[in-house]
Design a protein around this motif. Structure first.
Motif, PDB file in Angstrom:
ATOM      1  N   SER A  64     -28.195  -3.377   8.739  1.00 29.81           N
ATOM      2  CA  SER A  64     -26.875  -3.499   9.338  1.00 29.81           C
ATOM      3  C   SER A  64     -26.426  -2.166   9.933  1.00 29.81           C
ATOM      4  O   SER A  64     -25.910  -2.114  11.055  1.00 29.81           O
ATOM      5  N   ALA A  65     -26.610  -1.087   9.183  1.00 29.25           N
ATOM      6  CA  ALA A  65     -26.227   0.235   9.676  1.00 29.25           C
ATOM      7  C   ALA A  65     -27.011   0.594  10.935  1.00 29.25           C
ATOM      8  O   ALA A  65     -26.447   1.153  11.886  1.00 29.25           O
ATOM      9  N   ASN A  66     -28.294   0.271  10.957  1.00 28.45           N
ATOM     10  CA  ASN A  66     -29.112   0.563  12.141  1.00 28.45           C
ATOM     11  C   ASN A  66     -28.639  -0.218  13.356  1.00 28.45           C
ATOM     12  O   ASN A  66     -28.589   0.318  14.470  1.00 28.45           O
ATOM     13  N   ARG A  67     -28.280  -1.513  13.158  1.00 32.48           N
ATOM     14  CA  ARG A  67     -27.768  -2.310  14.281  1.00 32.48           C
ATOM     15  C   ARG A  67     -26.471  -1.732  14.823  1.00 32.48           C
ATOM     16  O   ARG A  67     -26.269  -1.651  16.041  1.00 32.48           O
ATOM     17  N   ILE A  68     -25.581  -1.316  13.934  1.00 30.10           N
ATOM     18  CA  ILE A  68     -24.306  -0.742  14.365  1.00 30.10           C
ATOM     19  C   ILE A  68     -24.542   0.565  15.113  1.00 30.10           C
ATOM     20  O   ILE A  68     -23.934   0.816  16.161  1.00 30.10           O
ATOM     21  N   LYS A  69     -25.429   1.410  14.597  1.00 28.71           N
ATOM     22  CA  LYS A  69     -25.736   2.673  15.276  1.00 28.71           C
ATOM     23  C   LYS A  69     -26.326   2.433  16.666  1.00 28.71           C
ATOM     24  O   LYS A  69     -26.012   3.146  17.617  1.00 28.71           O
ATOM     25  N   GLU A  70     -27.181   1.410  16.795  1.00 29.72           N
ATOM     26  CA  GLU A  70     -27.752   1.080  18.102  1.00 29.72           C
ATOM     27  C   GLU A  70     -26.665   0.650  19.078  1.00 29.72           C
ATOM     28  O   GLU A  70     -26.672   1.042  20.243  1.00 29.72           O
ATOM     29  N   LYS A  71     -25.717  -0.168  18.601  1.00 30.04           N
ATOM     30  CA  LYS A  71     -24.630  -0.618  19.471  1.00 30.04           C
ATOM     31  C   LYS A  71     -23.725   0.541  19.879  1.00 30.04           C
ATOM     32  O   LYS A  71     -23.272   0.606  21.022  1.00 30.04           O
ATOM     33  N   ILE A  72     -23.461   1.460  18.947  1.00 31.39           N
ATOM     34  CA  ILE A  72     -22.646   2.632  19.282  1.00 31.39           C
ATOM     35  C   ILE A  72     -23.381   3.510  20.278  1.00 31.39           C
ATOM     36  O   ILE A  72     -22.775   4.038  21.219  1.00 31.39           O
ATOM     37  N   THR A  73     -24.691   3.648  20.122  1.00 29.88           N
ATOM     38  CA  THR A  73     -25.490   4.441  21.057  1.00 29.88           C
ATOM     39  C   THR A  73     -25.398   3.877  22.469  1.00 29.88           C
ATOM     40  O   THR A  73     -25.310   4.620  23.451  1.00 29.88           O
ATOM     41  N   LEU A  74     -25.384   2.562  22.609  1.00 31.74           N
ATOM     42  CA  LEU A  74     -25.303   1.929  23.925  1.00 31.74           C
ATOM     43  C   LEU A  74     -23.974   2.195  24.630  1.00 31.74           C
ATOM     44  O   LEU A  74     -23.871   2.041  25.848  1.00 31.74           O
ATOM     45  N   LEU A  75     -22.955   2.622  23.896  1.00 34.81           N
ATOM     46  CA  LEU A  75     -21.657   2.920  24.494  1.00 34.81           C
ATOM     47  C   LEU A  75     -21.624   4.284  25.186  1.00 34.81           C
ATOM     48  O   LEU A  75     -20.711   4.553  25.976  1.00 34.81           O
ATOM     49  N   GLU A  77     -21.964   6.979  27.784  1.00 31.61           N
ATOM     50  CA  GLU A  77     -21.991   6.851  29.249  1.00 31.61           C
ATOM     51  C   GLU A  77     -22.936   7.838  29.919  1.00 31.61           C
ATOM     52  O   GLU A  77     -23.107   7.800  31.145  1.00 31.61           O
ATOM     53  N   ASN A  78     -23.568   8.713  29.160  1.00 30.76           N
ATOM     54  CA  ASN A  78     -24.510   9.684  29.724  1.00 30.76           C
ATOM     55  C   ASN A  78     -25.830   8.993  30.047  1.00 30.76           C
ATOM     56  O   ASN A  78     -26.123   7.902  29.560  1.00 30.76           O
ATOM     57  N   THR A  79     -26.648   9.658  30.882  1.00 29.85           N
ATOM     58  CA  THR A  79     -27.940   9.072  31.242  1.00 29.85           C
ATOM     59  C   THR A  79     -28.862   8.993  30.030  1.00 29.85           C
ATOM     60  O   THR A  79     -29.620   8.042  29.890  1.00 29.85           O
ATOM     61  N   VAL A  80     -28.819  10.003  29.182  1.00 30.09           N
ATOM     62  CA  VAL A  80     -29.567   9.964  27.925  1.00 30.09           C
ATOM     63  C   VAL A  80     -28.562   9.580  26.837  1.00 30.09           C
ATOM     64  O   VAL A  80     -27.728  10.382  26.441  1.00 30.09           O
ATOM     65  N   GLN A  81     -28.671   8.344  26.386  1.00 28.58           N
ATOM     66  CA  GLN A  81     -27.697   7.837  25.428  1.00 28.58           C
ATOM     67  C   GLN A  81     -28.040   8.300  24.013  1.00 28.58           C
ATOM     68  O   GLN A  81     -29.197   8.242  23.595  1.00 28.58           O
ATOM     69  N   THR A  82     -27.008   8.759  23.294  1.00 28.58           N
ATOM     70  CA  THR A  82     -27.175   9.188  21.911  1.00 28.58           C
ATOM     71  C   THR A  82     -26.088   8.549  21.052  1.00 28.58           C
ATOM     72  O   THR A  82     -25.057   8.097  21.559  1.00 28.58           O
ATOM     73  N   TYR A  83     -26.324   8.525  19.765  1.00 27.23           N
ATOM     74  CA  TYR A  83     -25.333   8.008  18.818  1.00 27.23           C
ATOM     75  C   TYR A  83     -24.064   8.859  18.873  1.00 27.23           C
ATOM     76  O   TYR A  83     -22.950   8.340  18.879  1.00 27.23           O
ATOM     77  N   GLU A  84     -24.240  10.173  18.939  1.00 27.08           N
ATOM     78  CA  GLU A  84     -23.097  11.084  18.991  1.00 27.08           C
ATOM     79  C   GLU A  84     -22.273  10.849  20.255  1.00 27.08           C
ATOM     80  O   GLU A  84     -21.042  10.885  20.217  1.00 27.08           O
ATOM     81  N   GLY A  85     -22.950  10.576  21.388  1.00 31.24           N
ATOM     82  CA  GLY A  85     -22.235  10.278  22.631  1.00 31.24           C
ATOM     83  C   GLY A  85     -21.438   8.991  22.523  1.00 31.24           C
ATOM     84  O   GLY A  85     -20.320   8.887  23.036  1.00 31.24           O
ATOM     85  N   GLY A  86     -21.992   8.008  21.847  1.00 33.38           N
ATOM     86  CA  GLY A  86     -21.270   6.761  21.624  1.00 33.38           C
ATOM     87  C   GLY A  86     -20.054   6.974  20.746  1.00 33.38           C
ATOM     88  O   GLY A  86     -18.985   6.390  20.979  1.00 33.38           O
ATOM     89  N   CYS A  87     -20.183   7.841  19.751  1.00 31.33           N
ATOM     90  CA  CYS A  87     -19.037   8.171  18.892  1.00 31.33           C
ATOM     91  C   CYS A  87     -17.952   8.880  19.693  1.00 31.33           C
ATOM     92  O   CYS A  87     -16.753   8.608  19.524  1.00 31.33           O
ATOM     93  N   GLU A  88     -18.358   9.778  20.587  1.00 31.29           N
ATOM     94  CA  GLU A  88     -17.392  10.468  21.447  1.00 31.29           C
ATOM     95  C   GLU A  88     -16.662   9.474  22.351  1.00 31.29           C
ATOM     96  O   GLU A  88     -15.480   9.632  22.622  1.00 31.29           O
ATOM     97  N   PHE A  89     -17.373   8.444  22.792  1.00 37.05           N
ATOM     98  CA  PHE A  89     -16.751   7.410  23.621  1.00 37.05           C
ATOM     99  C   PHE A  89     -15.724   6.609  22.806  1.00 37.05           C
ATOM    100  O   PHE A  89     -14.650   6.258  23.298  1.00 37.05           O
ATOM    101  N   LEU A  90     -16.057   6.302  21.563  1.00 38.78           N
ATOM    102  CA  LEU A  90     -15.178   5.488  20.723  1.00 38.78           C
ATOM    103  C   LEU A  90     -13.966   6.241  20.189  1.00 38.78           C
ATOM    104  O   LEU A  90     -12.924   5.630  19.934  1.00 38.78           O
ATOM    105  N   LEU A  91     -14.074   7.538  20.023  1.00 37.44           N
ATOM    106  CA  LEU A  91     -13.007   8.303  19.388  1.00 37.44           C
ATOM    107  C   LEU A  91     -11.657   8.169  20.099  1.00 37.44           C
ATOM    108  O   LEU A  91     -10.656   7.880  19.435  1.00 37.44           O
ATOM    109  N   PRO A  92     -11.563   8.331  21.423  1.00 38.92           N
ATOM    110  CA  PRO A  92     -10.254   8.180  22.073  1.00 38.92           C
ATOM    111  C   PRO A  92      -9.682   6.761  21.926  1.00 38.92           C
ATOM    112  O   PRO A  92      -8.478   6.593  21.721  1.00 38.92           O
ATOM    113  N   ALA A  93     -10.528   5.755  22.039  1.00 39.54           N
ATOM    114  CA  ALA A  93     -10.047   4.378  21.897  1.00 39.54           C
ATOM    115  C   ALA A  93      -9.517   4.144  20.482  1.00 39.54           C
ATOM    116  O   ALA A  93      -8.471   3.509  20.288  1.00 39.54           O
ATOM    117  N   TRP A  94     -10.204   4.666  19.489  1.00 40.03           N
ATOM    118  CA  TRP A  94      -9.755   4.524  18.103  1.00 40.03           C
ATOM    119  C   TRP A  94      -8.444   5.263  17.889  1.00 40.03           C
ATOM    120  O   TRP A  94      -7.504   4.737  17.293  1.00 40.03           O
TER     121      TRP A  94
END
Length: 106
Positions: A64-75, A77-94
């Motif tokens: 479950s944790a791996n699936r969630i991390k993969e979905k966050i990684t897909l968020l 917006e950089n060309t090389v997608q990372t989990y940290e980049g997905g977290c940066e994308f989610l932080l303002p919305a949260w």
């Protein structure tokens, strides 16, 4: 995993012991000496079942944790997608959802 059953009439334990490949018949045993053996056997069965259950829960949690991390990684917006980049994308919305209270409206 087989179910463990003890029938009141014939008293036959139908699950093999964890440390043995044989069935444990309880007919005609001296109860004063065999109750300790029965208690130990049941305890070992419970411990074995508990360990198996915990391993299954841990495996499901990891999947479950791996699936969630993969979905966050897909968020990301950089060309090389990372989990940290997905977290940066989610932080303002949260942060905005907390600020305007929309996270409480569910």
């Amino acid at each position: 995993m087989q179910m463990t059953t003890i029938h009141s009439l014939n008293l036959m334990l139908t699950k093999p012991l964890p440390h043995s490949n044989t069935m444990l018949p309880l007919d005609g045993l001296d109860w004063s000496t065999s109750m300790a053996t029965i208690s130990l056997s049941v305890t070992l069965l419970v411990i074995s079942a508990s360990k198996t259950y915990l391993q299954q829960v841990k495996a499901r949690a990891e999947e479950s944790a791996n699936r969630i991390k993969e979905k966050i990684t897909l968020l990301d917006e950089n060309t090389v997608q990372t989990y940290e980049g997905g977290c940066e994308f989610l932080l303002p919305a949260w942060y905005n959802s907390i600020k305007d209270g929309s996270d409480l409206e569910q």
